[in-house]
Design a protein around this motif. Structure first.
Motif, PDB file in Angstrom:
ATOM      1  N   ARG A  57      -0.407   1.271  -5.532  1.00 52.23           N
ATOM      2  CA  ARG A  57      -0.060   1.625  -4.150  1.00 52.23           C
ATOM      3  C   ARG A  57      -1.078   1.048  -3.157  1.00 52.23           C
ATOM      4  NH1 ARG A  57       1.608   8.040  -4.569  1.00 52.23           N
ATOM      5  NH2 ARG A  57       2.952   7.835  -6.382  1.00 52.23           N
ATOM      6  N   ASN A  99       0.371   8.891   1.814  1.00 50.36           N
ATOM      7  CA  ASN A  99       0.778   7.513   1.489  1.00 50.36           C
ATOM      8  C   ASN A  99       2.259   7.440   1.183  1.00 50.36           C
ATOM      9  OD1 ASN A  99       1.251   7.081  -1.708  1.00 50.36           O
ATOM     10  ND2 ASN A  99      -0.186   8.752  -1.322  1.00 50.36           N
ATOM     11  N   ARG A 112      -7.630   3.811   7.136  1.00 47.42           N
ATOM     12  CA  ARG A 112      -6.826   3.160   6.117  1.00 47.42           C
ATOM     13  C   ARG A 112      -7.584   3.191   4.779  1.00 47.42           C
ATOM     14  NH1 ARG A 112      -4.192  -2.841   6.658  1.00 47.42           N
ATOM     15  NH2 ARG A 112      -3.212  -1.968   8.502  1.00 47.42           N
ATOM     16  N   SER A 163       0.105   1.663   4.919  1.00 46.84           N
ATOM     17  CA  SER A 163       0.700   2.998   5.089  1.00 46.84           C
ATOM     18  C   SER A 163       0.107   3.968   4.056  1.00 46.84           C
ATOM     19  CB  SER A 163       2.226   2.951   5.015  1.00 46.84           C
ATOM     20  OG  SER A 163       2.681   2.274   3.880  1.00 46.84           O
ATOM     21  N   PHE A 164      -1.200   3.868   3.904  1.00 46.45           N
ATOM     22  CA  PHE A 164      -1.954   4.757   3.015  1.00 46.45           C
ATOM     23  C   PHE A 164      -3.238   5.113   3.762  1.00 46.45           C
ATOM     24  CE2 PHE A 164      -2.783   5.393  -1.819  1.00 46.45           C
ATOM     25  CZ  PHE A 164      -3.616   6.462  -1.595  1.00 46.45           C
TER      26      PHE A 164
END
Ligand code: COA
Length: 162
Positions: free
Chosen positions: A38, A60, A7, A45-46
């Protein structure tokens, strides 16, 4: 090659901005401020790919209830819906020296698996025509030309339904 997929963290901001600038033309590359937002908004979700501590690629995207990606999503983090139905993919980057070794595929499979486990309905992305075949291999269907005019290019809407 020992590739670690993990992550993103706030400390990765400069590295991901540099990778993006090396992978996309200036008009299409996301800026540092955009990555900062972001990383803060959807770190779950990156993901980055790392070799010996060096970031060589990443993937991402926010979560949305829509089945296609609109341009506003790229620039407005408030449109992220944490419990939404679809995982989006804003960007998939691998630096030149490490391409064609399946690293982007590992990042894709990782995000797809995380999305499946999170109970999403699927994954959506936009891509240029030349990459439609590549994404089809992961099960994505082509929905045709996107309304997005991101960076002045033509994009296609792709969807992977679980
Ligand atoms: C697209 C990208 C992420 C692929 O990374 P990678 O680690 O080399 O990908 P993989 O090793 O998993 O797979 C390579 C595949 O991508 C395809 N590919 C990559 N760039 C391509 C291009 N410009 N045109 C056509 N196919 C391309 C290769 O043909 C290969 O296909 P194959 O599996 O059928 O042999 C990388 O080339 C990149 O960062 N490109 C610039 C940024 C970009 O365009 N990202 C996609 C945004 S939608």
């Amino acid at each position: 090659m020992d590739i670690k997929i993990r992550r993103v963290s706030a400390a990765d901001l400069d590295a991901v901005t540099e990778v993006e600038a090396s992978c996309f033309p200036e008009a299409e590359a996301a800026a540092k401020a955009s990555f900062e937002q972001r990383i803060k908004t959807f770190p779950e979700s990156f993901f980055v790919a790392e070799i010996a501590g060096k970031i060589i690629g990443f993937i991402n995207g926010c979560i949305s209830n829509e089945t296609t990606i609109c341009d506003e999503l790229f620039s407005d983090a408030t449109l992220h819906v944490p419990n939404g139905d679809y995982q989006t993919i804003f960007g998939l980057d691998v630096i030149l020296d490490y391409r064609n070794q399946g690293i982007a595929a590992q990042l894709m499979n990782h995000l797809i698996e995380v999305s499946r486990l999170a109970g999403r309905k699927g994954v959506i992305l936009t891509c240029k025509e030349k990459l439609i075949r590549y994404y089809s291999k992961f099960g994505f269907e082509n929905k045709g030309v996107s309304s997005s005019g991101h960076g002045g290019a033509e994009w296609y809407d792709m969807i992977l339904k679980f």
